[in-house]
Design a protein around this motif. Structure first.
Motif, PDB file in Angstrom:
ATOM      1  N   VAL A   1       0.864  -1.186   0.000  1.00 56.54           N
ATOM      2  CA  VAL A   1       0.000   0.000   0.000  1.00 56.54           C
ATOM      3  C   VAL A   1       0.900   1.236   0.000  1.00 56.54           C
ATOM      4  O   VAL A   1       1.609   1.497   0.971  1.00 56.54           O
ATOM      5  N   ARG A   2       0.861   1.992  -1.113  1.00 57.32           N
ATOM      6  CA  ARG A   2       1.792   3.119  -1.256  1.00 57.32           C
ATOM      7  C   ARG A   2       1.072   4.463  -1.321  1.00 57.32           C
ATOM      8  O   ARG A   2       1.596   5.422  -1.857  1.00 57.32           O
ATOM      9  N   HIS A   3      -0.153   4.501  -0.813  1.00 64.27           N
ATOM     10  CA  HIS A   3      -0.896   5.765  -0.775  1.00 64.27           C
ATOM     11  C   HIS A   3      -0.042   6.817  -0.047  1.00 64.27           C
ATOM     12  O   HIS A   3       0.608   6.502   0.958  1.00 64.27           O
ATOM     13  N   PRO A   4      -0.030   8.070  -0.539  1.00 66.64           N
ATOM     14  CA  PRO A   4       0.804   9.091   0.104  1.00 66.64           C
ATOM     15  C   PRO A   4       0.525   9.222   1.599  1.00 66.64           C
ATOM     16  O   PRO A   4       1.443   9.388   2.407  1.00 66.64           O
ATOM     17  N   LEU A   5      -0.748   9.135   1.998  1.00 70.24           N
ATOM     18  CA  LEU A   5      -1.053   9.270   3.434  1.00 70.24           C
ATOM     19  C   LEU A   5      -0.584   8.048   4.219  1.00 70.24           C
ATOM     20  O   LEU A   5      -0.207   8.156   5.389  1.00 70.24           O
ATOM     21  N   ALA A   6      -0.593   6.895   3.565  1.00 72.54           N
ATOM     22  CA  ALA A   6      -0.060   5.701   4.230  1.00 72.54           C
ATOM     23  C   ALA A   6       1.427   5.900   4.501  1.00 72.54           C
ATOM     24  O   ALA A   6       1.928   5.574   5.581  1.00 72.54           O
ATOM     25  N   ARG A   7       2.119   6.481   3.554  1.00 70.82           N
ATOM     26  CA  ARG A   7       3.562   6.704   3.735  1.00 70.82           C
ATOM     27  C   ARG A   7       3.829   7.703   4.852  1.00 70.82           C
ATOM     28  O   ARG A   7       4.783   7.565   5.617  1.00 70.82           O
ATOM     29  N   VAL A   8       2.955   8.720   4.949  1.00 69.66           N
ATOM     30  CA  VAL A   8       3.124   9.721   6.015  1.00 69.66           C
ATOM     31  C   VAL A   8       2.943   9.071   7.396  1.00 69.66           C
ATOM     32  O   VAL A   8       3.755   9.252   8.310  1.00 69.66           O
ATOM     33  N   HIS A   9       1.869   8.280   7.547  1.00 70.75           N
ATOM     34  CA  HIS A   9       1.622   7.648   8.857  1.00 70.75           C
ATOM     35  C   HIS A   9       2.683   6.590   9.167  1.00 70.75           C
ATOM     36  O   HIS A   9       3.094   6.431  10.324  1.00 70.75           O
ATOM     37  N   LEU A  10       3.140   5.889   8.151  1.00 70.96           N
ATOM     38  CA  LEU A  10       4.190   4.888   8.365  1.00 70.96           C
ATOM     39  C   LEU A  10       5.475   5.556   8.849  1.00 70.96           C
ATOM     40  O   LEU A  10       6.170   5.036   9.739  1.00 70.96           O
ATOM     41  N   THR A  11       5.784   6.713   8.280  1.00 73.89           N
ATOM     42  CA  THR A  11       6.997   7.434   8.686  1.00 73.89           C
ATOM     43  C   THR A  11       6.926   7.799  10.165  1.00 73.89           C
ATOM     44  O   THR A  11       7.914   7.667  10.900  1.00 73.89           O
TER      45      THR A  11
ATOM     46  N   PHE B   1       1.931   6.712  18.495  1.00 76.16           N
ATOM     47  CA  PHE B   1       2.104   5.462  17.755  1.00 76.16           C
ATOM     48  C   PHE B   1       0.739   4.810  17.494  1.00 76.16           C
ATOM     49  O   PHE B   1       0.424   4.415  16.372  1.00 76.16           O
ATOM     50  N   ARG B   2      -0.094   4.752  18.535  1.00 77.68           N
ATOM     51  CA  ARG B   2      -1.422   4.142  18.381  1.00 77.68           C
ATOM     52  C   ARG B   2      -2.266   4.941  17.392  1.00 77.68           C
ATOM     53  O   ARG B   2      -2.990   4.376  16.567  1.00 77.68           O
TER      54      ARG B   2
ATOM     55  N   HIS C   1      -1.241   6.812  14.820  1.00 80.48           N
ATOM     56  CA  HIS C   1      -0.802   6.618  13.432  1.00 80.48           C
ATOM     57  C   HIS C   1      -1.104   5.200  12.942  1.00 80.48           C
ATOM     58  O   HIS C   1      -1.425   4.996  11.775  1.00 80.48           O
ATOM     59  N   LEU C   2      -1.032   4.233  13.846  1.00 81.83           N
ATOM     60  CA  LEU C   2      -1.361   2.855  13.459  1.00 81.83           C
ATOM     61  C   LEU C   2      -2.841   2.748  13.082  1.00 81.83           C
ATOM     62  O   LEU C   2      -3.202   2.100  12.090  1.00 81.83           O
ATOM     63  N   LEU C   3      -3.686   3.429  13.853  1.00 81.08           N
ATOM     64  CA  LEU C   3      -5.119   3.431  13.565  1.00 81.08           C
ATOM     65  C   LEU C   3      -5.388   4.063  12.192  1.00 81.08           C
ATOM     66  O   LEU C   3      -6.125   3.505  11.362  1.00 81.08           O
ATOM     67  N   GLN C   4      -4.783   5.222  11.938  1.00 81.39           N
ATOM     68  CA  GLN C   4      -5.023   5.905  10.659  1.00 81.39           C
ATOM     69  C   GLN C   4      -4.508   5.066   9.481  1.00 81.39           C
ATOM     70  O   GLN C   4      -5.155   4.966   8.435  1.00 81.39           O
ATOM     71  N   LEU C   5      -3.360   4.462   9.683  1.00 87.72           N
ATOM     72  CA  LEU C   5      -2.760   3.656   8.618  1.00 87.72           C
ATOM     73  C   LEU C   5      -3.649   2.450   8.293  1.00 87.72           C
ATOM     74  O   LEU C   5      -3.854   2.098   7.127  1.00 87.72           O
ATOM     75  N   THR C   6      -4.182   1.850   9.334  1.00 89.65           N
ATOM     76  CA  THR C   6      -5.032   0.674   9.114  1.00 89.65           C
ATOM     77  C   THR C   6      -6.330   1.078   8.402  1.00 89.65           C
ATOM     78  O   THR C   6      -6.838   0.345   7.562  1.00 89.65           O
ATOM     79  N   ARG C   7      -6.830   2.268   8.732  1.00 89.18           N
ATOM     80  CA  ARG C   7      -8.033   2.765   8.038  1.00 89.18           C
ATOM     81  C   ARG C   7      -7.770   2.906   6.538  1.00 89.18           C
ATOM     82  O   ARG C   7      -8.615   2.576   5.714  1.00 89.18           O
TER      83      ARG C   7
END
Ligand code: PRP
Ligand code: URA
Length: 211
Positions: free
Chosen positions: A8-18, A30-31, A33-39
């Motif tokens: 999953v390379r969505h720009p927002l996924a990359r931001v939350h992963l960072t 951490f929790r 960003h993990l929640l947002q990334l999973t969404r």
């Protein structure tokens, strides 16, 4: 690996992963960003769910064709770290079931040790989604898939946040029909089995126990 691996390379996924990777992110962040990334992952992860056609009547007295899930999914968070992935996925899915699986890695041998299982027998034919942020040696994922298979689960998907190349290869070797979704593929593991660059210990970082 081909089409069984989705990164999953969505720009927002990359931001939350960072933010997850950043050593300065405390447990609360951490929790979050993990929640947002999973969404963000949810839309792709659930793309293959089967639906049945239904029709509803709108306030204008017209009938409109729509869909209901043929079989709702079973989310299988691997304790502890998978817990933080449940909320972002379950919010979207009417009727989803959560079936916890307790595994920890022996620190020396890196082999997974099961300590809690809860399989919903009547949901055997539902699609199962294993949630675990870290796919390192692949031992825990293989143990989780073996367990679900032994109970009769047919459709199984693995959802991770960071996966090591060697872990992905090992899972596909043992279970070539299980698709993997992840947000990053990292090159290697250190001598203690941690993913590099990774994000550290996902359980400790999420729950603040890495003191
Ligand atoms: C972590 C992680 C995975 C496993 C991955 O769990 O959440 O379950 O390690 O490693 P593997 O691919 O080499 O098996 P851990 O044992 O640290 O337990 P915790 O979530 O309770 O901290
Ligand atoms: N488990 C974690 O939490 N992190 C890793 O890097 C590997 C396994």
């Amino acid at each position: 690996m081909g089409e069984m691996l989705t990164v999953v390379r969505h720009p927002l996924a990359r931001v939350h992963l960072t933010a997850l990777r950043d050593e300065h992110s405390e447990a609360e962040q951490f929790r979050h960003h993990l929640l947002q990334l999973t969404r963000i992952m949810a839309y792709l992860v659930f793309n293959q769910l089967h639906v049945q056609t239904v029709s509803v009547t709108t306030p204008l007295g017209e009938s409109a064709q729509g869909a209901v899930l043929a079989r709702p999914p079973v989310l299988v968070p691997v304790l502890r770290a998978g817990l933080g992935m449940v909320e972002g996925l379950i919010d979207l899915v009417p009727g989803a079931v959560v079936s916890h699986l307790g595994l920890y890695r022996d620190e020396k041998t890196l082999t997974p040790k099961p300590y809690y299982k809860n399989f919903p027998e009547s949901a055997r034919l539902w699609p199962f989604f294993i949630l675990d942020p870290m796919l390192a040696t692949g031992g825990s994922a293989i143990e989780a898939i073996d367990y679900l298979r032994s109970e009769g689960a047919e459709e199984i998907v693995l959802v991770s946040i960071i996966s090591a190349v060697s872990g992905i290869e090992r899972v596909f070797l043992h279970h070539p029909s299980v698709p993997i979704f992840t947000c990053a593929v990292d090159e290697k593991l250190n001598e203690r089995g941690y993913i590099l660059p990774g994000l550290g210990d996902a359980g400790d970082r999420q729950f603040g126990t890495g003191l």
